[in-house]
Write a protein that holds these residues in place. Structure first.
Motif, PDB file in Angstrom:
ATOM      1  N   GLY A  24      -3.133  12.581  -6.689  1.00 53.56           N
ATOM      2  CA  GLY A  24      -3.920  12.069  -5.586  1.00 53.56           C
ATOM      3  C   GLY A  24      -4.468  10.687  -5.819  1.00 53.56           C
ATOM      4  N   ARG A  25      -3.855   9.901  -6.657  1.00 54.83           N
ATOM      5  CA  ARG A  25      -4.431   8.599  -6.972  1.00 54.83           C
ATOM      6  C   ARG A  25      -3.503   7.454  -6.580  1.00 54.83           C
ATOM      7  NH1 ARG A  25      -4.113  10.660 -12.475  1.00 54.83           N
ATOM      8  NH2 ARG A  25      -1.986  10.450 -13.180  1.00 54.83           N
ATOM      9  N   GLY A  26      -2.868   7.625  -5.451  1.00 57.58           N
ATOM     10  CA  GLY A  26      -2.057   6.511  -4.959  1.00 57.58           C
ATOM     11  C   GLY A  26      -0.839   6.275  -5.824  1.00 57.58           C
ATOM     12  N   HIS A  27      -0.716   5.050  -6.327  1.00 61.62           N
ATOM     13  CA  HIS A  27       0.520   4.634  -6.988  1.00 61.62           C
ATOM     14  C   HIS A  27       0.457   4.697  -8.508  1.00 61.62           C
ATOM     15  CE1 HIS A  27      -2.147   1.177  -6.480  1.00 61.62           C
ATOM     16  NE2 HIS A  27      -1.690   0.786  -7.642  1.00 61.62           N
ATOM     17  N   TRP A  28      -0.600   5.245  -9.080  1.00 63.16           N
ATOM     18  CA  TRP A  28      -0.699   5.252 -10.550  1.00 63.16           C
ATOM     19  C   TRP A  28       0.502   5.908 -11.200  1.00 63.16           C
ATOM     20  CZ3 TRP A  28      -5.673   5.986 -13.751  1.00 63.16           C
ATOM     21  CH2 TRP A  28      -6.509   4.877 -13.557  1.00 63.16           C
ATOM     22  N   PRO A  66     -11.643   4.281  -9.947  1.00 59.52           N
ATOM     23  CA  PRO A  66     -12.061   3.385  -8.858  1.00 59.52           C
ATOM     24  C   PRO A  66     -12.243   1.935  -9.303  1.00 59.52           C
ATOM     25  CG  PRO A  66     -13.299   5.437  -8.790  1.00 59.52           C
ATOM     26  CD  PRO A  66     -12.561   5.434 -10.091  1.00 59.52           C
ATOM     27  N   ALA A  67     -12.881   1.753 -10.447  1.00 62.12           N
ATOM     28  CA  ALA A  67     -13.119   0.388 -10.939  1.00 62.12           C
ATOM     29  C   ALA A  67     -11.802  -0.282 -11.319  1.00 62.12           C
ATOM     30  CB  ALA A  67     -14.049   0.432 -12.149  1.00 62.12           C
ATOM     31  N   LEU A  68     -10.906   0.488 -11.924  1.00 60.70           N
ATOM     32  CA  LEU A  68      -9.625  -0.067 -12.350  1.00 60.70           C
ATOM     33  C   LEU A  68      -8.786  -0.494 -11.150  1.00 60.70           C
ATOM     34  CD1 LEU A  68      -7.541  -0.725 -14.484  1.00 60.70           C
ATOM     35  CD2 LEU A  68      -6.861   1.682 -14.503  1.00 60.70           C
ATOM     36  N   LEU A  69      -8.733   0.347 -10.125  1.00 66.05           N
ATOM     37  CA  LEU A  69      -7.945   0.027  -8.940  1.00 66.05           C
ATOM     38  C   LEU A  69      -8.560  -1.130  -8.148  1.00 66.05           C
ATOM     39  CD1 LEU A  69      -6.894   3.551  -7.592  1.00 66.05           C
ATOM     40  CD2 LEU A  69      -5.509   1.905  -8.836  1.00 66.05           C
ATOM     41  N   ALA A  70      -9.882  -1.214  -8.182  1.00 67.02           N
ATOM     42  CA  ALA A  70     -10.551  -2.313  -7.470  1.00 67.02           C
ATOM     43  C   ALA A  70     -10.190  -3.660  -8.087  1.00 67.02           C
ATOM     44  CB  ALA A  70     -12.058  -2.101  -7.497  1.00 67.02           C
ATOM     45  N   LYS A  71     -10.124  -3.693  -9.410  1.00 68.91           N
ATOM     46  CA  LYS A  71      -9.805  -4.929 -10.121  1.00 68.91           C
ATOM     47  C   LYS A  71      -8.304  -5.207 -10.163  1.00 68.91           C
ATOM     48  CE  LYS A  71     -13.832  -4.863 -13.215  1.00 68.91           C
ATOM     49  NZ  LYS A  71     -14.274  -4.807 -14.628  1.00 68.91           N
ATOM     50  N   ASN A  72      -7.506  -4.106 -10.219  1.00 67.03           N
ATOM     51  CA  ASN A  72      -6.053  -4.259 -10.374  1.00 67.03           C
ATOM     52  C   ASN A  72      -5.330  -3.346  -9.379  1.00 67.03           C
ATOM     53  OD1 ASN A  72      -6.050  -5.824 -13.140  1.00 67.03           O
ATOM     54  ND2 ASN A  72      -7.413  -4.067 -13.402  1.00 67.03           N
ATOM     55  N   SER A  77       1.535   2.698 -13.622  1.00 66.56           N
ATOM     56  CA  SER A  77       1.032   3.865 -14.349  1.00 66.56           C
ATOM     57  C   SER A  77       0.960   3.592 -15.848  1.00 66.56           C
ATOM     58  CB  SER A  77       1.933   5.073 -14.085  1.00 66.56           C
ATOM     59  OG  SER A  77       3.257   4.799 -14.489  1.00 66.56           O
ATOM     60  N   LYS A  78       1.964   2.886 -16.371  1.00 72.85           N
ATOM     61  CA  LYS A  78       1.988   2.569 -17.802  1.00 72.85           C
ATOM     62  C   LYS A  78       0.813   1.679 -18.188  1.00 72.85           C
ATOM     63  CE  LYS A  78       5.077   0.796 -21.409  1.00 72.85           C
ATOM     64  NZ  LYS A  78       6.410   0.194 -21.681  1.00 72.85           N
ATOM     65  N   GLU A  79       0.549   0.688 -17.354  1.00 77.48           N
ATOM     66  CA  GLU A  79      -0.572  -0.225 -17.610  1.00 77.48           C
ATOM     67  C   GLU A  79      -1.911   0.492 -17.476  1.00 77.48           C
ATOM     68  OE1 GLU A  79       1.542  -4.348 -15.939  1.00 77.48           O
ATOM     69  OE2 GLU A  79       0.328  -3.078 -14.628  1.00 77.48           O
ATOM     70  N   ALA A  80      -1.979   1.419 -16.507  1.00 73.43           N
ATOM     71  CA  ALA A  80      -3.219   2.175 -16.286  1.00 73.43           C
ATOM     72  C   ALA A  80      -3.556   3.049 -17.488  1.00 73.43           C
ATOM     73  CB  ALA A  80      -3.085   3.039 -15.031  1.00 73.43           C
ATOM     74  N   ILE A  81      -2.537   3.702 -18.044  1.00 70.53           N
ATOM     75  CA  ILE A  81      -2.754   4.557 -19.209  1.00 70.53           C
ATOM     76  C   ILE A  81      -3.186   3.723 -20.408  1.00 70.53           C
ATOM     77  CG2 ILE A  81      -1.602   6.073 -20.878  1.00 70.53           C
ATOM     78  CD1 ILE A  81       0.127   7.077 -18.562  1.00 70.53           C
TER      79      ILE A  81
END
Length: 248
Positions: A24-28, A66-72, A77-81
């Motif tokens: 449920g987190r969009g494109h992560w 939320p903070a991560l998606l707001a900034k980026n 998904s690889k970068e998010a992890i």
């Protein structure tokens, strides 16, 4: 509302959901996860199963999302992890200890609710869950094998004479109803002169002979690199040899 339903809803409220995190987190992670893997056997059967609590790390990930998606907004998904892992490692030990304590408490609640849930299942429900899980496992293996074939460059089986004919007539489709078009092609094929059919049958035979050579060469290559799991148990045999075996 039954006591079990109340407990289940309470559990879901407390523990959260892996499904909400992963799907449920969009494109992560969405590009890496297919639709057919999203639902468990219980969900497909409409059974309200308690969900395991999120581990401290995954709980931290949901909090930071939320903070991560707001900034980026375009983060992969690889970068998010990688980003989450880096910040998790920098998190102070006191906060981690508190999150671990909360997780252990949630797990205690989850285990109690899970026991109630499992005891509430009927024998029929248990059988349905078991059967569906087995079917899903088989489907996963088939998808994995198909993905391996694609990655390893397995030669594709050629089309039959009929489908070669349909392909040659594809310009006549032009947005027509697919079922009607299939019926039309079938009728045309049945009415086609034997001399015309022979052309497509010859082409199909040539393609099949090439495929047999290609697949044998590919399988020999797979054996040499240790991928015997993708090699067929039985070799490709033509219809003529099969009919001879039956007569004998």
């Amino acid at each position: 509302m039954s006591s079990f339903t109340q407990l289940t809803r309470f559990s879901n409220y407390i523990t959260g959901s892996y499904k909400a995190l992963v799907h449920g987190r969009g494109h992560w992670f969405a590009p890496q996860i297919c639709n057919y893997t999203r639902k468990s056997a219980e969900e497909r059967l409409g059974i309200d199963k308690p969900k395991r609590p999120l581990t401290p790390f995954f709980k931290f990930m949901t909090q930071m999302r939320p903070a991560l998606l707001a900034k980026n907004p375009g983060i992969t998904s690889k970068e998010a992890i990688a980003w989450t892992s880096k910040h998790w490692q920098q998190l102070d030990s006191e906060t981690k200890a508190q999150m671990l304590k909360e997780y252990e408490k949630d797990m205690e609640d989850y285990k109690k609710i899970k026991d109630i849930y499992e005891s509430s299942l009927t024998e029929e429900q248990k059988a349905d869950i078991k059967k569906l899980r087995e079917e899903m496992a088989v489907a996963r293996e088939k998808r994995k094998l198909k993905a391996d074939f694609k990655e390893l460059g397995r030669p594709k089986k050629p089309m039959s004479s009929y489908f070669l004919y349909v392909q040659s007539r594809k310009e006549t489709f032009q947005g027509k109803n697919i079922k009607e078009y299939q019926l039309k092609m079938k009728e045309e094929w049945l009415k086609l002169a034997e001399s015309e059919k022979a052309k497509y049958e010859k082409q199909a035979l040539e393609l099949m002979n090439k495929y047999k050579k290609d697949i044998e060469a590919w399988e020999l290559k797979m054996i040499t690199i240790g991928r015997t799991d993708v090699v067929r148990a039985k070799p490709v045999r033509d219809k003529k040899s099969k009919s001879i075996d039956k007569k004998q």
